[in-house]
Write a protein that holds these residues in place. Structure first.
Motif, PDB file in Angstrom:
ATOM      1  N   SER A 131       0.818  -1.214   0.000  1.00  0.00           N
ATOM      2  CA  SER A 131       0.000   0.000   0.000  1.00  0.00           C
ATOM      3  C   SER A 131       0.852   1.265   0.000  1.00  0.00           C
ATOM      4  O   SER A 131       0.444   2.283  -0.562  1.00  0.00           O
ATOM      5  CB  SER A 131      -0.968   0.001   1.194  1.00  0.00           C
ATOM      6  OG  SER A 131      -0.254  -0.065   2.410  1.00  0.00           O
ATOM      7  N   GLU A 132       2.051   1.196   0.588  1.00  0.00           N
ATOM      8  CA  GLU A 132       2.894   2.399   0.660  1.00  0.00           C
ATOM      9  C   GLU A 132       3.386   2.874  -0.705  1.00  0.00           C
ATOM     10  O   GLU A 132       3.869   4.001  -0.834  1.00  0.00           O
ATOM     11  CB  GLU A 132       4.077   2.191   1.625  1.00  0.00           C
ATOM     12  CG  GLU A 132       5.125   1.197   1.151  1.00  0.00           C
ATOM     13  CD  GLU A 132       4.916  -0.227   1.684  1.00  0.00           C
ATOM     14  OE1 GLU A 132       5.896  -0.971   1.697  1.00  0.00           O
ATOM     15  OE2 GLU A 132       3.792  -0.566   2.065  1.00  0.00           O
ATOM     16  N   LYS A 151       1.213  -6.201   1.968  1.00  0.00           N
ATOM     17  CA  LYS A 151       1.853  -5.587   3.120  1.00  0.00           C
ATOM     18  C   LYS A 151       1.140  -4.256   3.287  1.00  0.00           C
ATOM     19  O   LYS A 151       1.053  -3.465   2.371  1.00  0.00           O
ATOM     20  CB  LYS A 151       3.336  -5.381   2.887  1.00  0.00           C
ATOM     21  CG  LYS A 151       4.010  -4.773   4.099  1.00  0.00           C
ATOM     22  CD  LYS A 151       5.501  -4.760   3.977  1.00  0.00           C
ATOM     23  CE  LYS A 151       6.067  -4.168   5.260  1.00  0.00           C
ATOM     24  NZ  LYS A 151       7.499  -4.252   5.286  1.00  0.00           N
ATOM     25  N   GLY A 152       0.623  -4.040   4.451  1.00  0.00           N
ATOM     26  CA  GLY A 152      -0.129  -2.816   4.685  1.00  0.00           C
ATOM     27  C   GLY A 152      -1.600  -3.131   4.839  1.00  0.00           C
ATOM     28  O   GLY A 152      -2.038  -4.275   4.722  1.00  0.00           O
ATOM     29  N   ASP A 153      -2.371  -2.109   5.099  1.00  0.00           N
ATOM     30  CA  ASP A 153      -3.799  -2.257   5.342  1.00  0.00           C
ATOM     31  C   ASP A 153      -4.536  -2.358   4.013  1.00  0.00           C
ATOM     32  O   ASP A 153      -4.617  -1.384   3.272  1.00  0.00           O
ATOM     33  CB  ASP A 153      -4.295  -1.049   6.146  1.00  0.00           C
ATOM     34  CG  ASP A 153      -5.713  -1.232   6.625  1.00  0.00           C
ATOM     35  OD1 ASP A 153      -6.125  -2.387   6.808  1.00  0.00           O
ATOM     36  OD2 ASP A 153      -6.404  -0.217   6.809  1.00  0.00           O
ATOM     37  N   TRP A 154      -5.061  -3.556   3.739  1.00  0.00           N
ATOM     38  CA  TRP A 154      -5.761  -3.773   2.469  1.00  0.00           C
ATOM     39  C   TRP A 154      -6.684  -4.966   2.597  1.00  0.00           C
ATOM     40  O   TRP A 154      -6.316  -5.985   3.174  1.00  0.00           O
ATOM     41  CB  TRP A 154      -4.746  -4.013   1.352  1.00  0.00           C
ATOM     42  CG  TRP A 154      -5.382  -4.172   0.013  1.00  0.00           C
ATOM     43  CD1 TRP A 154      -5.850  -3.180  -0.784  1.00  0.00           C
ATOM     44  CD2 TRP A 154      -5.657  -5.391  -0.665  1.00  0.00           C
ATOM     45  NE1 TRP A 154      -6.386  -3.701  -1.931  1.00  0.00           N
ATOM     46  CE2 TRP A 154      -6.286  -5.073  -1.876  1.00  0.00           C
ATOM     47  CE3 TRP A 154      -5.436  -6.722  -0.364  1.00  0.00           C
ATOM     48  CZ2 TRP A 154      -6.689  -6.013  -2.791  1.00  0.00           C
ATOM     49  CZ3 TRP A 154      -5.834  -7.676  -1.272  1.00  0.00           C
ATOM     50  CH2 TRP A 154      -6.451  -7.318  -2.482  1.00  0.00           C
ATOM     51  N   GLN A 155      -7.871  -4.841   2.051  1.00  0.00           N
ATOM     52  CA  GLN A 155      -8.842  -5.932   2.056  1.00  0.00           C
ATOM     53  C   GLN A 155      -9.072  -6.409   0.629  1.00  0.00           C
ATOM     54  O   GLN A 155      -9.358  -5.600  -0.254  1.00  0.00           O
ATOM     55  CB  GLN A 155     -10.167  -5.466   2.666  1.00  0.00           C
ATOM     56  CG  GLN A 155     -10.080  -5.181   4.159  1.00  0.00           C
ATOM     57  CD  GLN A 155      -9.697  -6.429   4.946  1.00  0.00           C
ATOM     58  OE1 GLN A 155     -10.217  -7.506   4.731  1.00  0.00           O
ATOM     59  NE2 GLN A 155      -8.737  -6.271   5.851  1.00  0.00           N
ATOM     60  N   CYS A 162      -6.145 -13.697   0.702  1.00  0.00           N
ATOM     61  CA  CYS A 162      -5.197 -12.684   1.168  1.00  0.00           C
ATOM     62  C   CYS A 162      -4.083 -13.376   1.944  1.00  0.00           C
ATOM     63  O   CYS A 162      -4.345 -14.153   2.869  1.00  0.00           O
ATOM     64  CB  CYS A 162      -5.902 -11.652   2.043  1.00  0.00           C
ATOM     65  SG  CYS A 162      -4.867 -10.217   2.386  1.00  0.00           S
ATOM     66  N   ASN A 164       0.069 -12.852   3.649  1.00  0.00           N
ATOM     67  CA  ASN A 164       0.990 -11.864   4.207  1.00  0.00           C
ATOM     68  C   ASN A 164       2.269 -11.881   3.367  1.00  0.00           C
ATOM     69  O   ASN A 164       2.950 -12.908   3.292  1.00  0.00           O
ATOM     70  CB  ASN A 164       1.287 -12.212   5.670  1.00  0.00           C
ATOM     71  CG  ASN A 164       2.212 -11.215   6.333  1.00  0.00           C
ATOM     72  OD1 ASN A 164       2.909 -10.454   5.680  1.00  0.00           O
ATOM     73  ND2 ASN A 164       2.233 -11.232   7.644  1.00  0.00           N
TER      74      ASN A 164
END
Length: 196
Positions: A131-132, A151-155, A162, A164
Protein backbone atom coordinates in the motif's frame (compact mmCIF):
# COMPACT_ATOMS: atom_id res chain seq x y z
CA UNK A 1 -5.85 -8.24 -28.79
CA UNK A 2 -5.07 -5.03 -26.90
CA UNK A 3 -1.49 -3.67 -26.81
CA UNK A 4 -0.19 -7.07 -27.91
CA UNK A 5 -2.09 -8.86 -25.11
CA UNK A 6 -4.69 -11.41 -26.28
CA UNK A 7 -8.16 -11.48 -24.73
CA UNK A 8 -7.78 -15.22 -24.18
CA UNK A 9 -4.87 -17.59 -23.80
CA UNK A 10 -5.06 -21.36 -24.33
CA UNK A 11 -3.85 -22.54 -20.94
CA UNK A 12 -2.23 -25.98 -21.01
CA UNK A 13 -3.53 -28.80 -18.84
CA UNK A 14 0.03 -29.21 -17.61
CA UNK A 15 2.27 -27.78 -16.32
CA UNK A 16 0.57 -25.41 -13.91
CA UNK A 17 1.03 -21.69 -14.61
CA UNK A 18 0.99 -18.89 -12.07
CA UNK A 19 1.57 -15.25 -12.88
CA UNK A 20 3.42 -13.12 -10.34
CA UNK A 21 2.00 -9.64 -10.81
CA UNK A 22 2.99 -6.42 -9.05
CA UNK A 23 3.85 -2.82 -9.58
CA UNK A 24 7.52 -1.97 -10.04
CA UNK A 25 9.31 -1.73 -6.70
CA UNK A 26 7.08 -4.24 -4.92
CA UNK A 27 9.80 -6.88 -4.68
CA UNK A 28 8.88 -9.53 -7.27
CA UNK A 29 12.44 -10.59 -7.98
CA UNK A 30 13.42 -10.60 -4.30
CA UNK A 31 10.44 -12.80 -3.44
CA UNK A 32 11.17 -15.17 -6.33
CA UNK A 33 14.80 -15.47 -5.15
CA UNK A 34 13.45 -16.67 -1.79
CA UNK A 35 10.58 -18.80 -3.15
CA UNK A 36 12.52 -20.79 -5.73
CA UNK A 37 14.90 -22.60 -3.33
CA UNK A 38 12.03 -23.16 -0.86
CA UNK A 39 9.90 -24.72 -3.61
CA UNK A 40 12.84 -26.82 -4.77
CA UNK A 41 13.25 -28.14 -1.20
CA UNK A 42 9.61 -29.30 -1.42
CA UNK A 43 10.50 -31.31 -4.52
CA UNK A 44 9.00 -28.98 -7.12
CA UNK A 45 10.71 -28.30 -10.42
CA UNK A 46 9.91 -24.66 -11.22
CA UNK A 47 10.54 -22.73 -14.44
CA UNK A 48 10.33 -18.94 -14.68
CA UNK A 49 9.33 -16.87 -17.70
CA UNK A 50 10.21 -13.20 -17.17
CA UNK A 51 9.06 -10.31 -19.29
CA UNK A 52 11.46 -7.44 -19.97
CA UNK A 53 9.94 -4.08 -20.90
CA UNK A 54 12.94 -2.86 -22.84
CA UNK A 55 15.47 -3.94 -25.41
CA UNK A 56 17.86 -6.31 -23.69
CA UNK A 57 20.72 -8.53 -24.78
CA UNK A 58 22.12 -11.48 -22.86
CA UNK A 59 24.83 -11.94 -25.46
CA UNK A 60 28.08 -9.97 -25.48
CA UNK A 61 29.19 -7.96 -28.52
CA UNK A 62 32.34 -9.43 -30.01
CA UNK A 63 31.62 -13.01 -28.89
CA UNK A 64 31.15 -15.60 -31.64
CA UNK A 65 27.48 -16.17 -30.73
CA UNK A 66 26.73 -12.44 -30.89
CA UNK A 67 28.49 -12.10 -34.24
CA UNK A 68 26.59 -15.07 -35.69
CA UNK A 69 23.25 -13.80 -34.38
CA UNK A 70 23.95 -10.37 -35.89
CA UNK A 71 24.77 -12.16 -39.16
CA UNK A 72 21.31 -13.74 -39.22
CA UNK A 73 21.28 -16.97 -37.17
CA UNK A 74 17.69 -17.41 -36.00
CA UNK A 75 17.73 -18.82 -33.40
CA UNK A 76 21.26 -18.78 -32.07
CA UNK A 77 21.77 -21.53 -29.51
CA UNK A 78 24.90 -21.72 -27.38
CA UNK A 79 25.51 -24.86 -25.35
CA UNK A 80 28.12 -26.09 -22.93
CA UNK A 81 28.32 -28.79 -20.31
CA UNK A 82 26.96 -26.31 -17.74
CA UNK A 83 24.17 -24.44 -19.57
CA UNK A 84 22.25 -23.72 -22.75
CA UNK A 85 21.17 -20.30 -23.97
CA UNK A 86 19.03 -19.50 -26.98
CA UNK A 87 18.74 -16.06 -28.54
CA UNK A 88 16.01 -15.38 -31.07
CA UNK A 89 15.36 -12.02 -32.69
CA UNK A 90 11.67 -11.01 -32.74
CA UNK A 91 11.70 -7.56 -34.39
CA UNK A 92 8.22 -7.78 -35.89
CA UNK A 93 6.39 -8.35 -32.60
CA UNK A 94 4.71 -5.68 -30.51
CA UNK A 95 4.86 -7.92 -27.46
CA UNK A 96 6.44 -11.22 -26.44
CA UNK A 97 4.14 -14.17 -27.17
CA UNK A 98 3.55 -15.88 -23.82
CA UNK A 99 1.91 -18.94 -25.42
CA UNK A 100 5.03 -19.53 -27.51
CA UNK A 101 7.30 -19.05 -24.49
CA UNK A 102 5.29 -21.60 -22.50
CA UNK A 103 5.70 -24.11 -25.32
CA UNK A 104 9.45 -23.49 -25.31
CA UNK A 105 9.63 -24.30 -21.58
CA UNK A 106 7.24 -27.30 -21.48
CA UNK A 107 9.75 -29.89 -22.83
CA UNK A 108 11.80 -29.33 -19.67
CA UNK A 109 8.87 -30.87 -17.70
CA UNK A 110 8.51 -28.36 -14.86
CA UNK A 111 5.81 -28.92 -12.24
CA UNK A 112 5.09 -25.20 -12.27
CA UNK A 113 5.86 -22.24 -14.52
CA UNK A 114 5.98 -18.89 -12.72
CA UNK A 115 5.28 -16.06 -15.15
CA UNK A 116 6.70 -12.72 -14.00
CA UNK A 117 5.86 -9.43 -15.64
CA UNK A 118 2.97 -10.38 -17.95
CA UNK A 119 0.49 -8.77 -15.54
CA UNK A 120 -2.16 -7.86 -18.16
CA UNK A 121 -2.25 -11.38 -19.67
CA UNK A 122 -5.23 -13.68 -19.02
CA UNK A 123 -3.71 -16.26 -16.67
CA UNK A 124 -4.11 -17.02 -12.95
CA UNK A 125 -2.02 -14.68 -10.81
CA UNK A 126 -0.63 -14.10 -7.36
CA UNK A 127 -0.48 -10.34 -6.92
CA UNK A 128 2.10 -8.74 -4.64
CA UNK A 129 0.85 -5.50 -3.12
CA UNK A 130 2.40 -2.79 -0.94
CA UNK A 131 0.00 0.00 0.00
CA UNK A 132 2.89 2.40 0.66
CA UNK A 133 3.66 2.49 -3.08
CA UNK A 134 0.43 4.43 -3.61
CA UNK A 135 -0.83 2.24 -6.46
CA UNK A 136 -4.17 0.46 -6.55
CA UNK A 137 -4.27 -3.32 -6.36
CA UNK A 138 -5.00 -5.04 -9.67
CA UNK A 139 -7.18 -7.64 -7.93
CA UNK A 140 -10.07 -5.17 -7.92
CA UNK A 141 -10.13 -5.05 -11.74
CA UNK A 142 -8.39 -8.29 -12.81
CA UNK A 143 -10.56 -11.42 -12.41
CA UNK A 144 -7.46 -13.58 -12.96
CA UNK A 145 -5.94 -12.59 -9.60
CA UNK A 146 -6.47 -15.59 -7.30
CA UNK A 147 -4.61 -14.29 -4.26
CA UNK A 148 -2.87 -11.14 -3.06
CA UNK A 149 0.23 -11.18 -0.88
CA UNK A 150 -0.10 -7.79 0.79
CA UNK A 151 1.85 -5.59 3.12
CA UNK A 152 -0.13 -2.82 4.68
CA UNK A 153 -3.80 -2.26 5.34
CA UNK A 154 -5.76 -3.77 2.47
CA UNK A 155 -8.84 -5.93 2.06
CA UNK A 156 -9.16 -8.24 -0.98
CA UNK A 157 -12.27 -8.38 -3.15
CA UNK A 158 -14.61 -11.34 -2.71
CA UNK A 159 -13.13 -14.62 -3.92
CA UNK A 160 -9.50 -13.46 -3.60
CA UNK A 161 -7.30 -15.04 -0.95
CA UNK A 162 -5.20 -12.68 1.17
CA UNK A 163 -1.67 -13.67 2.19
CA UNK A 164 0.99 -11.86 4.21
CA UNK A 165 3.77 -10.65 1.92
CA UNK A 166 6.26 -11.00 4.79
CA UNK A 167 5.36 -14.64 5.61
CA UNK A 168 7.65 -16.65 3.32
CA UNK A 169 6.55 -20.00 4.78
CA UNK A 170 2.86 -19.29 4.07
CA UNK A 171 3.64 -17.97 0.57
CA UNK A 172 5.78 -21.03 -0.16
CA UNK A 173 2.99 -23.35 1.02
CA UNK A 174 0.41 -21.52 -1.12
CA UNK A 175 2.56 -21.60 -4.27
CA UNK A 176 3.63 -25.23 -3.63
CA UNK A 177 -0.05 -26.22 -3.50
CA UNK A 178 -0.82 -24.42 -6.78
CA UNK A 179 -0.02 -27.34 -9.16
CA UNK A 180 -2.63 -29.50 -7.36
CA UNK A 181 -5.17 -26.66 -7.64
CA UNK A 182 -4.36 -25.91 -11.29
CA UNK A 183 -7.03 -28.11 -12.93
CA UNK A 184 -9.82 -26.21 -11.13
CA UNK A 185 -8.19 -22.75 -11.20
CA UNK A 186 -7.46 -22.35 -14.93
CA UNK A 187 -10.17 -19.75 -15.45
CA UNK A 188 -10.81 -16.21 -14.20
CA UNK A 189 -12.46 -15.52 -10.86
CA UNK A 190 -16.24 -15.59 -11.12
CA UNK A 191 -18.31 -13.12 -9.13
CA UNK A 192 -21.48 -14.28 -7.40
CA UNK A 193 -24.34 -14.61 -9.86
CA UNK A 194 -22.02 -14.97 -12.87
CA UNK A 195 -21.47 -18.20 -14.74
CA UNK A 196 -18.25 -19.29 -16.31
Amino acid sequence: MTDGVPATLALPEWPALLGIAAWSGTGKTTLLEQLLPALQQRGLRVAVIKHAHHDFDVDQPGKDSHRLRQAGAAPMLVASRARIAMMLETPDREEADLAQLIEMVRPQAPDLILVEGFKAWPLPKLELYRSELGQSARAAVDPWVKAVAAKGDWQPPAGVECLNLDDLDALTAWVAAWPARWPSERGPRVEEGETR
